[in-house]
Design a protein around this motif. Structure first.
Motif, PDB file in Angstrom:
ATOM      1  N   GLY A   1      53.308  19.108  19.356  1.00  0.00           N
ATOM      2  CA  GLY A   1      54.669  18.519  19.093  1.00  0.00           C
ATOM      3  C   GLY A   1      55.340  19.549  18.073  1.00  0.00           C
ATOM      4  N   THR A   2      56.066  19.101  16.989  1.00  0.00           N
ATOM      5  CA  THR A   2      56.867  19.814  16.248  1.00  0.00           C
ATOM      6  C   THR A   2      56.695  19.164  14.894  1.00  0.00           C
ATOM      7  N   ALA A   3      56.925  20.220  13.600  1.00  0.00           N
ATOM      8  CA  ALA A   3      56.896  19.935  12.433  1.00  0.00           C
ATOM      9  C   ALA A   3      58.118  18.703  11.814  1.00  0.00           C
ATOM     10  N   THR A   4      59.106  18.989  12.712  1.00  0.00           N
ATOM     11  CA  THR A   4      60.456  17.913  12.431  1.00  0.00           C
ATOM     12  C   THR A   4      61.239  17.610  13.720  1.00  0.00           C
ATOM     13  N   GLY A   5      61.316  16.303  13.952  1.00  0.00           N
ATOM     14  CA  GLY A   5      61.830  15.958  15.293  1.00  0.00           C
ATOM     15  C   GLY A   5      63.533  15.943  15.034  1.00  0.00           C
ATOM     16  N   GLU A   6      63.932  15.535  13.652  1.00  0.00           N
ATOM     17  CA  GLU A   6      65.449  15.530  13.438  1.00  0.00           C
ATOM     18  C   GLU A   6      65.719  15.814  12.271  1.00  0.00           C
ATOM     19  N   HIS A   7      64.994  15.764  11.343  1.00  0.00           N
ATOM     20  CA  HIS A   7      65.506  15.984   9.822  1.00  0.00           C
ATOM     21  C   HIS A   7      65.712  17.491   9.313  1.00  0.00           C
ATOM     22  N   GLY A   8      65.108  18.446  10.207  1.00  0.00           N
ATOM     23  CA  GLY A   8      65.434  19.882   9.934  1.00  0.00           C
ATOM     24  C   GLY A   8      64.231  20.459   9.091  1.00  0.00           C
ATOM     25  N   VAL A   9      64.229  21.733   8.738  1.00  0.00           N
ATOM     26  CA  VAL A   9      63.342  22.456   8.067  1.00  0.00           C
ATOM     27  C   VAL A   9      63.504  22.179   6.550  1.00  0.00           C
ATOM     28  N   GLY A  10      64.730  22.658   6.444  1.00  0.00           N
ATOM     29  CA  GLY A  10      65.157  22.569   4.923  1.00  0.00           C
ATOM     30  C   GLY A  10      64.258  23.317   3.989  1.00  0.00           C
ATOM     31  N   ILE A  11      63.912  22.797   3.132  1.00  0.00           N
ATOM     32  CA  ILE A  11      62.827  23.335   1.782  1.00  0.00           C
ATOM     33  C   ILE A  11      61.531  22.726   2.511  1.00  0.00           C
ATOM     34  N   GLY A  12      61.484  21.580   2.704  1.00  0.00           N
ATOM     35  CA  GLY A  12      59.951  21.023   2.751  1.00  0.00           C
ATOM     36  C   GLY A  12      59.059  21.345   4.061  1.00  0.00           C
ATOM     37  N   LYS A  13      59.714  21.727   5.225  1.00  0.00           N
ATOM     38  CA  LYS A  13      58.882  22.281   6.329  1.00  0.00           C
ATOM     39  C   LYS A  13      58.912  23.552   6.485  1.00  0.00           C
ATOM     40  N   ALA A  14      59.464  24.523   5.565  1.00  0.00           N
ATOM     41  CA  ALA A  14      59.324  25.643   6.061  1.00  0.00           C
ATOM     42  C   ALA A  14      57.811  26.199   6.166  1.00  0.00           C
ATOM     43  N   LYS A  15      56.999  25.704   5.443  1.00  0.00           N
ATOM     44  CA  LYS A  15      55.542  26.440   5.065  1.00  0.00           C
ATOM     45  C   LYS A  15      54.995  26.118   6.293  1.00  0.00           C
ATOM     46  N   TYR A  16      55.474  25.130   7.405  1.00  0.00           N
ATOM     47  CA  TYR A  16      54.768  24.645   8.625  1.00  0.00           C
ATOM     48  C   TYR A  16      55.267  25.562   9.691  1.00  0.00           C
ATOM     49  N   LEU A  17      56.318  26.317   9.565  1.00  0.00           N
ATOM     50  CA  LEU A  17      56.936  26.878  10.749  1.00  0.00           C
ATOM     51  C   LEU A  17      56.018  28.063  11.320  1.00  0.00           C
ATOM     52  N   PRO A  18      55.542  28.682  10.443  1.00  0.00           N
ATOM     53  CA  PRO A  18      54.210  29.701  11.118  1.00  0.00           C
ATOM     54  C   PRO A  18      53.279  29.426  11.951  1.00  0.00           C
ATOM     55  N   MET A  19      52.744  27.933  11.662  1.00  0.00           N
ATOM     56  CA  MET A  19      51.747  27.374  12.650  1.00  0.00           C
ATOM     57  C   MET A  19      52.439  26.849  13.972  1.00  0.00           C
ATOM     58  N   GLU A  20      53.586  26.400  13.820  1.00  0.00           N
ATOM     59  CA  GLU A  20      54.349  25.878  15.098  1.00  0.00           C
ATOM     60  C   GLU A  20      54.954  26.887  15.893  1.00  0.00           C
ATOM     61  N   HIS A  21      55.349  28.107  15.283  1.00  0.00           N
ATOM     62  CA  HIS A  21      56.025  29.142  15.952  1.00  0.00           C
ATOM     63  C   HIS A  21      55.489  30.187  16.334  1.00  0.00           C
ATOM     64  N   GLY A  22      54.518  30.868  15.416  1.00  0.00           N
ATOM     65  CA  GLY A  22      53.851  31.832  15.471  1.00  0.00           C
ATOM     66  C   GLY A  22      54.717  33.113  15.612  1.00  0.00           C
ATOM     67  N   GLU A  23      54.776  34.125  16.422  1.00  0.00           N
ATOM     68  CA  GLU A  23      55.476  35.108  16.291  1.00  0.00           C
ATOM     69  C   GLU A  23      57.127  35.032  16.374  1.00  0.00           C
ATOM     70  N   GLY A  24      57.181  33.649  16.974  1.00  0.00           N
ATOM     71  CA  GLY A  24      58.491  33.452  17.561  1.00  0.00           C
ATOM     72  C   GLY A  24      59.440  33.203  16.217  1.00  0.00           C
ATOM     73  N   LEU A  25      58.594  32.913  14.924  1.00  0.00           N
ATOM     74  CA  LEU A  25      59.346  32.922  13.696  1.00  0.00           C
ATOM     75  C   LEU A  25      59.864  34.082  13.201  1.00  0.00           C
ATOM     76  N   ASP A  26      59.091  35.450  13.669  1.00  0.00           N
ATOM     77  CA  ASP A  26      59.652  36.678  13.370  1.00  0.00           C
ATOM     78  C   ASP A  26      60.813  37.058  14.201  1.00  0.00           C
TER      79      ASP A  26
END
Lengths: 462, 462
Positions: A413-438
């Motif tokens: 799944g995903t760190a955020t379904g509908e609230h977006g990343v904003g400030i609070g979810k930024a730290k989880y994006l590396p786990m979710e997207h890997g090199e896609g984040l780059d």
């Protein structure tokens, strides 16, 4: 850490030259009104708040800000839940509140072109006479621009899709002051890269949405509501899967957990048992179909062991049945005076929903914390609502949130379904997207090399 | 003009090291088999054809090609209609034909994860036992990877969407050899930039799709077909608008023009009048709904002055009714022996469809050329099919195509609804996208700085 320049009196003069004096404010009241959204994230002051009225003004402001390296944070109406529009690095707060026009209703095309500052509820009120509506509904009267920037969704997503599925074309102001158009009023388009969906959900970090053409849907002539309670979440979720598998196409398919049902009953006298409950809605074009749909859904619920089932087709009864779901957040807030709420938002493939829910139950039990679950079950999306008073309670909620997010990602799944990343979810994006984040970061750098657009959001470092 | 390096014996050795000798071919037969798609664009030879079997092999090939500046053109099964997979600059032709596995059926999630080389018809045959299907259907047995790369659509788009609407997650190999995952198996996701839709429709110019998780839909239990003919295209199109406005949710809504109907009748004895005809299909979950849908649609058609209406609910009768539409291309080709066909593809907002059609009729009349129209009317999409024999006829078809494309863009539409840009539509993108095209080019440069991925496509200069 970006090196931004301050908003000097010289910059203020430039802004006044672009916008007019009445659209540029450094008044304390305006700064405070635009320092925080509806999330738990701390307020930050912008240095100046501006109120443009045209796309060209927005483009000119961005060009200026880009040349002078001043952050710009777009602002709809501040209903975000992850700090998405908090001006973390000060600078210019760009409010869209004076851009609320409906530019054109394309009734035959089921489309409407609007300015970004219009609230979706206001838009739908104006569209009612055409028999059309814009389906995404995040609850609050969020602006269309904010909804697109965050890809907001809400309870009708299971049938009608999220914001990204209900937009065809946008005008976007880029960091360097170019104004471009992305997408097409043609519902079909295979004409180069899908820039439309690159900007949707980019939370103002790639450009500012200055105009949008939205897809509309005919208001369903006939609706039914079904509320069914189950012994456990497994049975409820298996019902969700069965209803979707039946091809019955629900317009809403919501889960309210047992704890929430208890709270609703005890504090408001809502007629709900102490069990996980599904709230369902069906929209059909023909009245003959309505009874058949209800009978089919009832049969599925009974087969799945529903403890009780209520149905309604007339508007008043439907409203009464759905009241508990629609007002659940307000009721919860009212029943926890002196407490704040932190709202988690994760989503998983529907097959993993029971796993996710049991993880949440386990985390609650292990940490000994109170939390309620309300979910867009039809989409595999859940919100865990943590009431807190003390910093210690808040820290616990944050820890629980982290465990739930990690589990959601592990479940596909995903760190955020509908609230977006904003400030609070930024730290989880590396786990979710890997090199896609780059790749995301490379695109950000290409379109906003000075990092002036909504800095501090989506990416941990700006 | 890019400066690419030739495929030297050294490169061949490297490719063999990555892929094995049996997956690397410079045989004349293989080169010729992969030199041209189903379009009118001239054939071009690749220097080597490779048949990878894993994503890691594809990534390794791209890394090598990128370091050595060798073009790589991905190839599904060659059913493209705009030269999308013609290896214009030679180099490596990367065939996905050995990557046809269904990796996992996520039946409870209505999803399937596949390798890119599987044909969508083969996929749907395998999915039938789950009662699920992947709805986009471009006609030919195109590969899923090719459909995603071109955002293919077809006759069911009006209800189920194009390829871009039916994919959740992909693995993509980038030019520099990174393998990334984009999107999520969660149907809801607001987690950073929508890279999924950036790669969908990018025609292999940003990366190679190595795996895809597709959305599936329950096979409708009950279907009905309705075929209705009208005095003129205006009446037919007003019927399209009325049917969509009724909320009846057609699964297909196709227009066949009078000239095409006449040709079908005269050459095949198909029972069609000399008038524009709508072919409609409706999918419903409940049998009770079927008769109501048919009655409602009939009432709309009658109100719009339909000259005749045929309906069918049983499978054999439905097939018979739809035969003329499904086989129309083959019938047309058969009835024009010794001629080739050039197929135009544009789309406009539905309200502009009558304008577009009358432009096409005018262009035909002014230029004195034969052409047939078949359209996905429910989507505002039309294909004009130009038979040609001589270079002069072809030049005329090209000129007519240009006038039609320009008009579609003027009407708020697009140069390509579902065939993609490839080679043929590149020259129209500046008119359609303006400075947005510069943003596309900037993204292309960011992700593929050496321009090795499918050069010569989408952008006029590579």
């Amino acid at each position: 850490m970006p090196h931004f320049s301050p908003v000097t009196p010289d910059i203020i003069q430039h802004l006044i030259a672009i916008l007019g004096a009445e659209a540029v404010s450094t008044a304390r009241a305006e700064i405070e009104l635009h320092a925080q959204d509806q999330s738990h994230h701390p307020a930050h002051d912008a240095e100046v708040v501006i109120f443009p009225t045209t796309a060209e003004q927005i483009a000119a402001v961005l060009k200026l800000a880009n040349e002078r390296c001043i952050p710009v944070t777009p602002w709809g109406v501040g209903t975000g839940l992850e700090g998405n529009s908090i001006p973390l690095y000060g600078g210019i707060l760009l409010s869209l509140e004076r851009m609320t026009r409906i530019i054109e209703v394309h009734a035959d095309d089921f489309q409407v072109t609007v300015e970004p500052g219009i609230g979706h509820k206001d838009l739908n009120a104006a569209l009612a006479r055409y028999g059309l509506f814009f389906p995404p509904d995040p609850g609050a009267n969020a602006t269309v621009g904010g909804m697109l920037a965050n890809n907001a969704a809400g309870i009708r997503t299971v049938k009608y899709g999220a914001s990204k599925d209900n937009v065809l074309r946008m005008q976007v102001a880029l960091a360097d002051g170019r104004l471009i158009r992305v997408g097409s009023r043609s519902v079909k388009q295979s004409s180069g890269y899908d820039l439309l969906h690159l900007f949707v959900g980019s939370e103002g970090t790639l450009g500012v949405i200055t105009e949008a053409t939205l897809k509309l849907v005919p208001i369903a002539a006939h609706m039914s509501a079904i509320v069914a309670s189950f012994a456990d979440v497994e049975a409820a979720v298996q019902t969700v899967v069965a209803v979707r598998g039946s091809g019955l196409d629900p317009a809403a398919l919501e889960l309210v957990d047992a704890a929430h049902c208890r709270m609703l009953r005890e504090t408001e006298g809502v007629d709900l048992p102490d069990h996980p409950t599904l709230f369902m809605e069906f929209h059909v074009a023909l009245p003959e179909a309505l009874e058949s749909v209800i009978e089919s859904v009832k049969a599925i619920c009974e087969e799945m062991g529903a403890l009780r089932i209520h149905t309604a087709t007339d508007a008043a009864e439907r409203k009464r049945l759905w009241h508990a779901r629609h007002a659940s957040y307000e009721i919860m807030v009212r029943s926890h005076p002196d407490q704040k709420f932190f709202i988690n938002d994760v989503a998983v493939p529907i097959s993993q929903y029971p796993n996710l829910i049991s993880t949440i139950e386990r985390v609650k039990a292990e940490m000994g914390i109170t939390a309620y679950m309300i979910g867009h079950a039809g989409d595999g999306n859940i919100h865990v609502e943590f009431p807190y008073r003390s910093p210690d309670d808040f820290a616990k909620a944050m820890e629980a949130n982290g465990r739930i997010v990690q589990r959601a990602i592990e479940l596909g799944g995903t760190a955020t379904g509908e609230h977006g990343v904003g400030i609070g979810k930024a730290k989880y994006l590396p786990m979710e997207h890997g090199e896609g984040l780059d790749v995301m970061r490379a695109i950000k750098h290409t379109l906003d090399p000075n990092g002036i657009l909504n800095p501090g959001k989506i990416f941990l470092e700006s």
